[in-house]
Design an enzyme around this catalytic site. Structure first.
Site, PDB file in Angstrom:
ATOM      1  CG  ASP A  47      -0.218  -0.080   2.256  1.00 14.92           C
ATOM      2  OD1 ASP A  47       0.885  -0.603   2.634  1.00 14.92           O
ATOM      3  OD2 ASP A  47      -0.792   0.462   3.421  1.00 14.92           O
ATOM      4  CG  HIS A 102       6.826   0.114  10.314  1.00 18.58           C
ATOM      5  ND1 HIS A 102       6.759  -0.319  11.566  1.00 18.58           N
ATOM      6  CD2 HIS A 102       6.231   1.358  10.381  1.00 18.58           C
ATOM      7  CE1 HIS A 102       6.538   0.642  12.196  1.00 18.58           C
ATOM      8  NE2 HIS A 102       5.997   1.642  11.784  1.00 18.58           N
TER       9      HIS A 102
HETATM   10  O1  RIB Z   1       2.293  -0.304  11.187  1.00 15.95           O
HETATM   11  C1  RIB Z   1       2.976  -0.196  10.117  1.00 15.95           C
HETATM   12  C2  RIB Z   1       2.329  -0.419   8.717  1.00 15.95           C
HETATM   13  O2  RIB Z   1       1.347   0.504   8.445  1.00 15.95           O
HETATM   14  C3  RIB Z   1       3.229  -0.049   7.491  1.00 15.95           C
HETATM   15  O3  RIB Z   1       3.145  -1.191   6.657  1.00 15.95           O
HETATM   16  C4  RIB Z   1       3.102   1.234   6.951  1.00 15.95           C
HETATM   17  O4  RIB Z   1       3.461   1.469   5.480  1.00 15.95           O
HETATM   18  C5  RIB Z   1       1.655   1.390   7.551  1.00 15.95           C
HETATM   19  O5  RIB Z   1       0.797   0.941   6.378  1.00 15.95           O
HETATM   20 CA    CA Z   2       2.591  -0.412   4.308  1.00 12.73          CA
END
Ligand code: RIB
Ligand code: CA
Length: 316
Positions: free
Chosen positions: A9, A244
């Site tokens: 995303d 992340h």
């Molecule tokens: O919690 C972190 C996630 O949430 C990551 O994938 C960031 O891109 C958001 O989508």
């Molecule tokens: Ca993400």
């Protein structure tokens, strides 16, 4: 070489995961599926097309995935997402519009076809809500014992969530899809907040990309600097931005950087702790759990490998 599909995303940290997978010598990136979350699905897919063209990787096909959670018929982007990732999802940096468009088949069907074709050779790295995988499982349940593995960025086992005390953002968007995935028996590596918040990128790192002098290096440095800047407000204790989504790519290609706990996992889908990722009590005595939960990480190695891979890619 690991055959990999990204389900993302895009989103600043998704954009980093994309470049990491596109540049890693260990990866054969066979396709990218867009989903909703940080942005609407169509915007995310536009970002992927633009970024791949900038990276010289127009050989990688891009597919439109689902546009909302399995049990909903809409998705409303959260204001906080626009703040963290910018209105356009890539830190307000205007990117050159790609020449090509998405492939004609949908993301879920592409995932199913790829599992049938590549079986255990295939790794799917999912860094957004798990709706595409949930839909694929509903259409083709056999995929759980055919696919190599699914690596997800999502969940939190040993730390609180980032959306509520219980839930992490990707899980919170579609807890039903995540529960379906966890309980399907699919081999899963869960890369949650337990580890993703330990690997931190700083301005000195992005500057290395800028100094390559290439448009990709400059743009990526600007995109990620926007994200680092926002972290000064939302998580000042980090001294940079957390990694992340790149951590999920790292776990797929360098499992040795992580320590894991084998567990049968589920997701709570109602009640006060909705969205919580937690072990399944009724399965505690069973052997060979299907989920490897990352609980430790050699962050220096993750940061170094990401930075070097992107720097090399930007110099090409
Ligand atoms: O919690 C972190 C996630 O949430 C990551 O994938 C960031 O891109 C958001 O989508
Ligand atoms: Ca993400």
């Amino acid at each position: 070489m690991k055959k990999m599909i990204l389900d993302i995303d895009t989103g600043v940290d998704d954009a980093m995961a994309l470049a990491y997978a596109a540049g890693a010598k260990e990866v054969e990136l066979i396709g990218v599926v867009g989903t909703y979350g940080n942005v609407y699905t169509k915007q995310g897919v536009t970002n992927v097309l633009n970024l791949l063209e900038m990276l010289g990787r127009t050989d990688v096909p891009v597919y439109l995935g689902e546009e909302h959670a399995m049990k909903k018929d809409y998705f409303d982007r959260l204001e906080i997402s626009a703040k963290i990732h910018g209105q356009n999802g890539v830190g307000e940096i205007p990117l050159k519009t790609a020449q090509r468009e998405v492939e004609s088949i949908g993301g879920v069907d592409f995932i199913i076809d790829a599992i049938k074709k590549y079986g255990s050779e295939l790794t799917i790295v999912a860094t957004g809500p798990m709706t595409n995988l949930g839909m694929a499982l509903q259409k083709y349940p056999e995929m759980s014992n055919k696919i190599g593995q699914v690596v997800i960025m999502g969940g939190a086992l040993t730390v609180p969530g980032n959306v509520s005390p219980f839930t992490e953002a990707n899980i919170s968007q579609d807890p039903e899809a995540a529960k379906l995935l966890f309980e399907s028996g699919t081999p899963i590596v869960m890369v949650g907040l337990d580890v993703t918040m330990r690997s931190v990128l700083q301005y000195s790192d992005t500057n290395r990309w800028r100094e390559t002098g290439s448009p990709a290096g400059r743009n990526y440095a600007d995109i990620v600097d926007y994200y680092i800047h926002i972290h000064e407000e939302i998580a000042p204790f980090l001294n940079g931005c957390c990694l992340h989504d790149p951590s999920a790519v790292a776990a797929a290609i360098h499992p040795e950087y992580f320590t894991t706990l084998p567990l049968y996992m589920t997701v709570e889908t109602d009640g006060p702790s909705v969205g919580r990722t937690i072990g399944r009590t009724e399965k505690l005595r069973e052997k060979n759990p299907n989920v490897s939960v990352c609980i430790g990480v050699d962050s220096e190695k993750v940061v170094a490998d990401l930075c070097e891979t992107l720097e090399t890619l930007f110099k090409k």
